[in-house]
Design a protein around this motif. Structure first.
Motif, PDB file in Angstrom:
ATOM      1  N   PRO A 256       9.210   3.566 -10.720  1.00 26.76           N
ATOM      2  CA  PRO A 256       8.200   2.592 -10.277  1.00 26.76           C
ATOM      3  C   PRO A 256       8.196   2.406  -8.762  1.00 26.76           C
ATOM      4  CG  PRO A 256      10.038   1.502 -11.374  1.00 26.76           C
ATOM      5  CD  PRO A 256      10.211   2.968 -11.604  1.00 26.76           C
ATOM      6  N   ALA A 257       7.027   2.485  -8.154  1.00 26.42           N
ATOM      7  CA  ALA A 257       6.907   2.395  -6.697  1.00 26.42           C
ATOM      8  C   ALA A 257       7.408   1.059  -6.170  1.00 26.42           C
ATOM      9  CB  ALA A 257       5.450   2.615  -6.286  1.00 26.42           C
ATOM     10  N   ALA A 258       7.200  -0.004  -6.964  1.00 22.01           N
ATOM     11  CA  ALA A 258       7.599  -1.334  -6.488  1.00 22.01           C
ATOM     12  C   ALA A 258       9.103  -1.454  -6.295  1.00 22.01           C
ATOM     13  CB  ALA A 258       7.120  -2.399  -7.473  1.00 22.01           C
ATOM     14  N   ALA A 259       9.889  -0.612  -7.013  1.00 27.54           N
ATOM     15  CA  ALA A 259      11.353  -0.702  -6.917  1.00 27.54           C
ATOM     16  C   ALA A 259      11.930   0.207  -5.836  1.00 27.54           C
ATOM     17  CB  ALA A 259      11.976  -0.356  -8.266  1.00 27.54           C
TER      18      ALA A 259
ATOM     19  N   ARG B 104       6.084   2.298   1.777  1.00 23.63           N
ATOM     20  CA  ARG B 104       5.015   1.656   0.989  1.00 23.63           C
ATOM     21  C   ARG B 104       3.682   2.350   1.226  1.00 23.63           C
ATOM     22  NH1 ARG B 104       7.862  -3.093   2.814  1.00 23.63           N
ATOM     23  NH2 ARG B 104       9.001  -4.073   1.082  1.00 23.63           N
ATOM     24  N   ASN B 105       3.419   2.679   2.490  1.00 24.44           N
ATOM     25  CA  ASN B 105       2.159   3.371   2.799  1.00 24.44           C
ATOM     26  C   ASN B 105       2.115   4.737   2.132  1.00 24.44           C
ATOM     27  OD1 ASN B 105       1.311   1.224   4.376  1.00 24.44           O
ATOM     28  ND2 ASN B 105       2.122   2.108   6.285  1.00 24.44           N
ATOM     29  N   PHE B 106       3.246   5.429   2.126  1.00 23.54           N
ATOM     30  CA  PHE B 106       3.300   6.754   1.499  1.00 23.54           C
ATOM     31  C   PHE B 106       3.054   6.662  -0.010  1.00 23.54           C
ATOM     32  CE2 PHE B 106       6.141   9.541  -0.968  1.00 23.54           C
ATOM     33  CZ  PHE B 106       5.523  10.757  -0.734  1.00 23.54           C
ATOM     34  N   LEU B 107       3.660   5.658  -0.650  1.00 22.37           N
ATOM     35  CA  LEU B 107       3.530   5.541  -2.105  1.00 22.37           C
ATOM     36  C   LEU B 107       2.111   5.157  -2.527  1.00 22.37           C
ATOM     37  CD1 LEU B 107       6.912   3.745  -2.884  1.00 22.37           C
ATOM     38  CD2 LEU B 107       6.335   6.132  -3.321  1.00 22.37           C
TER      39      LEU B 107
END
Length: 763
Positions: A73-76, A103-106
């Motif tokens: 998961p990106a949030a983690a 964050r920008n990459f994800l």
């Protein structure tokens, strides 16, 4: 605000009851990460399946977040990136920039693959060059993350997670949780577990190495022993929660400790060989200290700790055909304790005791070949977490480097330095013992070994003697002094043999006591003085009876010089060094008078030479010693090209030392001068005058002479008296004098100026 049910949920942690692993399988594997499914039966008998991420680095984290299946998961991701850093200068600055870039990459959907390497601020954050950024990964790279738990983002999802897994989350009696909170719900928790066990194993290895071309050429190795081992392993780890649910686990360090003893041990090598055999290692046993699973929330931690015991030969290098027969008894015990982190294992303590078994008297041998072998036996502990995803192995290895060497030839040096290289031979056995700790880890390419115990056991000469141990000797003669300087060194074909074996005795062949050379390395220099002329055979013999000898001739011709006088004095003064070892220094000066054209002198104090060679102009000498010496007892020997003579012929010249006088200081000068009109015999003659000058000098008691100057280079007075009275023809209006006080040791004082004083007129 967290509900009471989720606060109490925090206590479902670190359960130590038996948990049985049922199955595990690999679901996905990429660069720097793995996804595995682990099935266990918990302590309540419930079968549970967890999907776990094994993240090895920030790069692996990004790879997992861009995978098509089991996407992390990106949030983690930002939370784990922060976990991979350590505290240090500029951490927050680099971390904030890295998290923003991540964050920008994800968010970019067009990128389905993670970048091949960390870039920009993240590259700075995880740079390996510590001078730039003082960060590195945690002790062990692998971060274990529960896939279901890491996806929890709020309290409702935490409740659903609890319900899905059949967990009781209330205060009711019999619940898995106790009432109240168990520490922060969103922070790291640090724990440790320890396992230990005593084991007894028997080693019984019997291996025959046979030549592929000739079955009669073989070497047989037998290693037998009883081994008792007491081993323990401690696991230090940490886990983190969110919404009071444990969701990730990290191993910090492993502490491995073992005590062992080997009794009734025996290493035997027999055979007849003419080639090199590759070494063999036998796995004697690998008993388990502990194996199983413990739970951190619903994260299963799978562990296995073993005690591998191995024996081996090392490579057998056999350089010539011959019989081999060696037997070494073992009776040893030892202990080691090491802490392993991601990068290395560091020693806490280690010890070794041979119990007297490692001794030349316990070795049996019969050798006529050139053989090198290092039989060994090691006892280790291997910590294995999650099926070799994380592991470290530490052990103690005692071994016996054995070298059996033969030599025959004339390329081993020239013993006496006269007629070229001699033909020499040698057959000898060299046996050593060493013990050290070795360790290897998953992320290391090679095993590391640190030796902490070593002993040279023996060198045994099998020819009695091996003549290659005869030394190289080089004597030089000083005929006038009847002195020989002897250089002794080892032949190059045996200079590598252990130092303790290289002992020699020097016989000067004049009835004097022999001299010993112990533990020879490099070149040893000895000197010897003969009492009379003649031919002598110098013999230097090894303790194995191999020797080298050389004839030298001491000659006496013509008339020696004759010393007629020796004068000397000595002064003691405080040391001039900034940080002196001794408080005082003593300076000896003197001169020698001799006839017969002496070219060299040797000066002795209490029979010990303090000068040898030429003297400076007028046969004078000066020696400075950094110590307080009250008296010298001197005699001198003068030599020419023919012989030497001594002065005095009996006894010594005693020279008492005195404390060096300080430089005098002038404290005052009194002056007085008058000009008188001389009486005239004839009134018609012109008037004449006489000037009377009187000077009285006050100085410290170290002054012995005085000098008075009147603006000229030459003094108008120089003498021992501090009072100076003098008359001069003519008249003078006044004087401006310069005065010095001196002694022969400290020199002269600073110039004392009287200033201008006027003369009185008496008419």
């Amino acid at each position: 605000m967290l509900s009471k049910s989720l606060i109490c949920f925090a206590l479902l942690l670190d359960r130590t009851k038996a948990v049985d692993p049922v199955d595990q399988r690999e679901l996905l594997k990429g660069k720097g990460y793995e996804v595995r499914e682990v099935t266990i039966i918990d302590d309540g008998g419930t079968k549970r399946t967890s999907t776990l991420y094994f993240i090895e680095s920030p790069q692996g984290l990004l790879e997992a977040s861009k995978s098509k299946n089991y996407k992390f998961p990106a949030a983690a991701v930002p939370d784990l990136i922060e976990d991979f850093t350590r505290e240090g200068k500029n951490k927050r600055l680099y971390l904030d920039k890295c998290l923003k870039a991540t964050r920008n990459f994800l968010k970019r959907k067009e990128y389905t693959k993670a970048p091949k390497k960390m870039k920009g601020p993240c590259a700075n954050l995880f740079a390996e060059v510590k001078k730039k950024v003082p960060f590195e990964y945690d002790d062990f790279k692998v971060m274990v993350v529960d896939r279901d738990a890491v996806m929890i983002t709020n309290q409702d999802e935490a409740k659903q997670y609890c319900k899905k897994n059949g967990l009781k989350c209330g205060y009711e009696k019999g619940s898995l949780y106790a009432a109240g909170a168990a520490g922060p719900c969103n922070d790291w928790h640090y724990k440790s577990k320890t396992w230990s066990k005593n084991l007894n194993e028997e080693i019984d290895v019997d291996k025959k190495f046979t030549s592929s071309g000739n079955s009669n050429v073989f070497v047989k190795v037998v290693i037998e022993a009883e081994v008792n081992v007491s081993g323990s392993a401690q696991l230090d780890y940490k886990y983190k929660k969110k919404w009071c649910v444990p969701y990730k686990f990290a191993l910090q360090k492993v502490t491995l400790e073992a005590s062992f003893s080997v009794s009734d041990g025996d290493i035997t090598i027999t055979g007849e060989a003419a080639q090199t055999f590759d070494g063999v290692v036998w796995d004697i046993a690998s008993p388990t200290i502990a194996t199983g699973v413990f739970m951190i929330g619903l994260i299963p931690v799978v562990y296995r700790f073993q005690l591998p015991i191995r024996a081996g030969t090392g490579d057998l290098e056999l350089e010539a055909t011959g019989e081999v027969d060696l037997d070494q008894k073992l009776e040893i015990d030892g202990h080691y304790k090491y802490i392993c982190t991601q990068s290395s294992c560091s020693k806490v303590s280690s010890s070794f005791n041979d119990n007297g078994a490692i001794d030349p008297g316990n070795v049996n041998y019969e050798l006529a070949a050139s053989v090198k072998i290092e039989p060994f036996m090691d006892v280790a502990i291997k910590a294995d977490i999650y099926w070799n995803l994380i592991w470290a192995k530490v052990g103690l290895r005692p071994s016996f480097p054995i070298s059996l060497t033969g030599y025959f030839g004339n390329t081993c040096g020239d013993g006496d330095g006269l007629d070229g290289n001699e033909m020499v031979w040698a057959v000898y056995l060299e046996l050593k013992f060493r013990a050290g700790v070795f360790f290897i880890m998953k992320w290391m390419d090679n095993e590391n070994y640190y030796e902490f115990y070593a002993a040279d056991l023996l060198v045994q000469d099998l020819l009695s003697p091996s003549t290659a141990f005869s030394p190289e000797i080089r004597p030089t003669i000083n005929n006038p002094l009847k002195k020989v300087t002897l250089l002794t060194s080892l032949r190059e074909c045996v200079d590598h043999v252990m130092t303790d074996y290289q002992d020699f005795t020097v016989d000067w062949d004049d009835g004097s006591s022999t001299q010993n050379i112990d533990d020879l390395t490099g070149t040893k220099t000895l000197t010897h003085t003969y009492s009379s002329a003649g031919t002598y055979t110098i013999k230097v013999k090894h303790d194995n009876d191999a020797y080298t000898e050389r004839d030298i001739t001491i000659t006496t011709m013509g008339t020696p010089p004759k010393v007629t006088d020796l004068q000397a004095s000595c002064l003691i003064e405080p040391s001039k060094f900034i940080n002196p070892i001794k408080k005082y220094m003593t300076t000896l000066t003197g001169s020698v008078k001799a006839a017969g054209s002496p070219s060299d002198y040797e000066i002795f104090n209490n029979g010990v030479s303090i000068h040898e060679g030429k003297l400076v102009k007028y046969s004078s000498f000066k020696k400075v010693f950094n110590q307080y010496i009250e008296e010298y007892n001197l005699f001198v020997r003068a030599c020419n090209t023919v012989a030497c003579s001594q002065y005095p012929l009996s006894g010594t010249v005693a020279v008492a030392c005195e404390m060096k006088k300080k430089v005098p200081v002038i404290t005052g000068v009194k002056t007085f001068c008058t000009v008188k009109l001389n009486k005239k015999k004839d009134p018609k003659l012109p008037d004449t005058y006489t000037t009377f000058l009187s000077v009285s000098i006050d100085a410290t008691d170290t002054a012995s002479t005085y000098e008075v100057y009147n603006g000229t280079l030459e003094p108008i007075y120089e003498g021992a008296s501090s009072v100076f009275n003098e008359s001069f023809k003519g008249s003078s209006k006044g004087y401006s004098l310069e005065v010095k006080a001196c002694n022969s040791q400290g020199g002269c004082s600073d110039v004392y100026g009287t200033g201008l004083f006027l003369c009185l007129f008496e008419g």
